[in-house]
Design an enzyme around this catalytic site. Structure first.
Site, PDB file in Angstrom:
ATOM      1  N   PHE A  59       1.636  16.474  -3.461  1.00  0.00           N
ATOM      2  CA  PHE A  59       2.908  15.147  -3.527  1.00  0.00           C
ATOM      3  C   PHE A  59       2.977  14.394  -4.858  1.00  0.00           C
ATOM      4  O   PHE A  59       4.804  13.794  -4.942  1.00  0.00           O
ATOM      5  CB  PHE A  59       3.104  14.618  -2.360  1.00  0.00           C
ATOM      6  CG  PHE A  59       1.699  12.735  -2.288  1.00  0.00           C
ATOM      7  CD1 PHE A  59       2.252  12.043  -3.021  1.00  0.00           C
ATOM      8  CD2 PHE A  59       0.718  13.566  -1.646  1.00  0.00           C
ATOM      9  CE1 PHE A  59       1.005  11.018  -2.907  1.00  0.00           C
ATOM     10  CE2 PHE A  59       0.209  12.177  -1.356  1.00  0.00           C
ATOM     11  CZ  PHE A  59       0.119  11.354  -2.186  1.00  0.00           C
ATOM     12  N   ARG A  87       0.735  -5.129   4.059  1.00  0.00           N
ATOM     13  CA  ARG A  87       0.658  -3.831   4.700  1.00  0.00           C
ATOM     14  C   ARG A  87       1.606  -4.200   6.332  1.00  0.00           C
ATOM     15  O   ARG A  87       1.666  -2.480   6.886  1.00  0.00           O
ATOM     16  CB  ARG A  87      -0.657  -3.301   4.266  1.00  0.00           C
ATOM     17  CG  ARG A  87      -0.216  -3.185   2.975  1.00  0.00           C
ATOM     18  CD  ARG A  87      -2.131  -3.115   2.684  1.00  0.00           C
ATOM     19  NE  ARG A  87      -2.093  -1.229   2.911  1.00  0.00           N
ATOM     20  CZ  ARG A  87      -1.518  -0.117   1.928  1.00  0.00           C
ATOM     21  NH1 ARG A  87      -1.365  -0.193   1.125  1.00  0.00           N
ATOM     22  NH2 ARG A  87      -1.158   0.826   2.205  1.00  0.00           N
ATOM     23  N   THR A  93       2.641   5.310   6.614  1.00  0.00           N
ATOM     24  CA  THR A  93       3.003   5.603   5.273  1.00  0.00           C
ATOM     25  C   THR A  93       3.871   6.427   5.326  1.00  0.00           C
ATOM     26  O   THR A  93       4.797   6.450   5.503  1.00  0.00           O
ATOM     27  CB  THR A  93       1.764   5.426   4.773  1.00  0.00           C
ATOM     28  OG1 THR A  93       0.617   5.295   3.798  1.00  0.00           O
ATOM     29  CG2 THR A  93       2.491   6.938   3.532  1.00  0.00           C
ATOM     30  N   ARG A 104       9.021   0.456   7.846  1.00  0.00           N
ATOM     31  CA  ARG A 104       8.724   2.052   7.897  1.00  0.00           C
ATOM     32  C   ARG A 104       9.672   2.013   9.012  1.00  0.00           C
ATOM     33  O   ARG A 104      10.130   2.953   8.996  1.00  0.00           O
ATOM     34  CB  ARG A 104       7.314   2.320   7.022  1.00  0.00           C
ATOM     35  CG  ARG A 104       7.491   1.996   5.489  1.00  0.00           C
ATOM     36  CD  ARG A 104       6.133   2.082   5.481  1.00  0.00           C
ATOM     37  NE  ARG A 104       5.652   2.175   4.039  1.00  0.00           N
ATOM     38  CZ  ARG A 104       5.021   2.071   3.055  1.00  0.00           C
ATOM     39  NH1 ARG A 104       3.578   2.445   4.258  1.00  0.00           N
ATOM     40  NH2 ARG A 104       4.534   2.391   1.459  1.00  0.00           N
ATOM     41  N   ASN A 114       9.830   6.482   2.053  1.00  0.00           N
ATOM     42  CA  ASN A 114       9.790   5.402   2.963  1.00  0.00           C
ATOM     43  C   ASN A 114       9.448   4.031   2.618  1.00  0.00           C
ATOM     44  O   ASN A 114       8.914   2.547   2.984  1.00  0.00           O
ATOM     45  CB  ASN A 114       7.858   5.752   3.458  1.00  0.00           C
ATOM     46  CG  ASN A 114       7.134   5.501   2.558  1.00  0.00           C
ATOM     47  OD1 ASN A 114       7.744   5.289   1.068  1.00  0.00           O
ATOM     48  ND2 ASN A 114       5.058   5.305   2.518  1.00  0.00           N
ATOM     49  N   HIS A 117       6.795  -0.580  -1.239  1.00  0.00           N
ATOM     50  CA  HIS A 117       5.263   0.212  -1.911  1.00  0.00           C
ATOM     51  C   HIS A 117       5.070  -1.753  -1.235  1.00  0.00           C
ATOM     52  O   HIS A 117       5.274  -2.116  -1.572  1.00  0.00           O
ATOM     53  CB  HIS A 117       4.975   0.656  -3.419  1.00  0.00           C
ATOM     54  CG  HIS A 117       3.493   0.137  -3.898  1.00  0.00           C
ATOM     55  ND1 HIS A 117       2.798   0.954  -3.738  1.00  0.00           N
ATOM     56  CD2 HIS A 117       3.605  -0.812  -4.543  1.00  0.00           C
ATOM     57  CE1 HIS A 117       1.879   0.476  -3.975  1.00  0.00           C
ATOM     58  NE2 HIS A 117       1.961  -0.665  -4.963  1.00  0.00           N
TER      59      HIS A 117
HETATM   60  P1  RTP Z   1       2.575   3.189  -1.066  1.00  0.00           P
HETATM   61  O1  RTP Z   1       1.113   3.260  -2.720  1.00  0.00           O
HETATM   62  O2  RTP Z   1       3.970   3.405  -1.679  1.00  0.00           O
HETATM   63  O3  RTP Z   1       2.075   1.197  -0.834  1.00  0.00           O
HETATM   64  O4  RTP Z   1       2.056   3.271  -0.169  1.00  0.00           O
HETATM   65  P2  RTP Z   1       1.004   3.938   1.126  1.00  0.00           P
HETATM   66  O5  RTP Z   1      -0.295   3.220   0.047  1.00  0.00           O
HETATM   67  O6  RTP Z   1       1.115   3.636   1.848  1.00  0.00           O
HETATM   68  O7  RTP Z   1       0.639   5.693   0.617  1.00  0.00           O
HETATM   69  P3  RTP Z   1      -0.512   5.917  -0.250  1.00  0.00           P
HETATM   70  O8  RTP Z   1      -1.201   6.324  -0.002  1.00  0.00           O
HETATM   71  O9  RTP Z   1      -0.917   5.298  -1.590  1.00  0.00           O
HETATM   72  O10 RTP Z   1       0.720   6.802  -0.913  1.00  0.00           O
HETATM   73  C1  RTP Z   1       2.072   6.304  -2.214  1.00  0.00           C
HETATM   74  C2  RTP Z   1       3.476   7.121  -1.592  1.00  0.00           C
HETATM   75  O11 RTP Z   1       3.119   8.808  -1.980  1.00  0.00           O
HETATM   76  C3  RTP Z   1       4.186   8.917  -1.449  1.00  0.00           C
HETATM   77  N1  RTP Z   1       3.121   9.917  -0.263  1.00  0.00           N
HETATM   78  N2  RTP Z   1       3.754  11.240  -0.213  1.00  0.00           N
HETATM   79  N3  RTP Z   1       4.150  13.341   1.079  1.00  0.00           N
HETATM   80  C4  RTP Z   1       3.544  13.194   1.025  1.00  0.00           C
HETATM   81  O12 RTP Z   1       2.354  13.913   2.294  1.00  0.00           O
HETATM   82  C5  RTP Z   1       2.869  11.773   0.805  1.00  0.00           C
HETATM   83  N4  RTP Z   1       2.761  11.609   1.134  1.00  0.00           N
HETATM   84  C6  RTP Z   1       2.643   9.963   0.581  1.00  0.00           C
HETATM   85  C7  RTP Z   1       4.625   8.164  -0.620  1.00  0.00           C
HETATM   86  O13 RTP Z   1       5.643   7.515  -0.872  1.00  0.00           O
HETATM   87  C8  RTP Z   1       4.005   7.122   0.047  1.00  0.00           C
HETATM   88  O14 RTP Z   1       4.208   5.578  -0.065  1.00  0.00           O
HETATM   89 MG    MG Z   2      -0.906   2.968  -1.767  1.00  0.00          MG
END
Ligand code: RTP
Ligand code: MG
Length: 140
Positions: A59, A87, A93, A104, A114, A117
């Site tokens: 992604f 968080r 996520t 979210r 979403n 961050h």
């Molecule tokens: P963030 O870093 O944005 O705070 O979010 P997070 O820790 O909850 O998620 P992370 O696994 O670090 O992923 C970063 C951002 O990538 C996008 N994402 N897209 N299409 C997909 O399967 C996918 N998975 C993640 C999301 O914008 C996520 O917040």
């Molecule tokens: Mg992250």
């Protein structure tokens, strides 16, 4: 626990829908203080560097395109246990898995768009804050 700082981004899907104030209210209601904040439009290079840890993920390109699709608001939040607390306020996520009342659950459009961050550990918080802010911009 002592005061801790975390880095936050209000993402383009949220700034487009004029949700900055509503998200900031949830942040402040949780006891986190916004000690720095600015609205920027990230360059492709900035977004690629910021999400460098995800470079090999399928992604990655979509994520970079999304993050530069509009302005974002970058912030530094301070409070007790700020990293974990934010968080919790953000929610999972994927908004389909996010708890009721989280940012979210309330606002995210998809797993990618979403809305916010938040840093995931003290080391990444320090790196992310230093990437977007000079020390003098943090007013605790
Ligand atoms: P963030 O870093 O944005 O705070 O979010 P997070 O820790 O909850 O998620 P992370 O696994 O670090 O992923 C970063 C951002 O990538 C996008 N994402 N897209 N299409 C997909 O399967 C996918 N998975 C993640 C999301 O914008 C996520 O917040
Ligand atoms: Mg992250």
């Amino acid at each position: 626990m002592a005061l801790q700082r975390t880095f936050s981004i209000i993402k383009p899907d949220a700034t487009k829908r004029n949700l900055t104030g509503k998200i900031n209210a949830l942040i402040e209601d949780a006891g986190l203080r916004i000690i720095a904040q600015k609205r920027i439009h990230m360059t492709k290079a900035q977004a690629e560097t910021f999400y460098g840890v995800h470079r090999e993920r399928p992604f990655f390109n979509d994520l970079v395109s999304f993050m530069i699709s509009g302005p974002v608001v970058v912030q530094v939040l301070e409070g007790e246990d700020a990293i974990a607390k934010y968080r919790t306020v953000m929610g999972a996520t994927n908004p389909a898995n996010a708890d009721e009342g989280t940012i979210r659950k309330l606002f995210a459009e998809s797993i990618e768009a979403n809305s916010v961050h938040g840093s995931d550990a003290p080391e990444t918080a320090a790196e992310e804050i230093a990437y977007f802010f000079a020390g003098l911009e943090l007013v605790g």
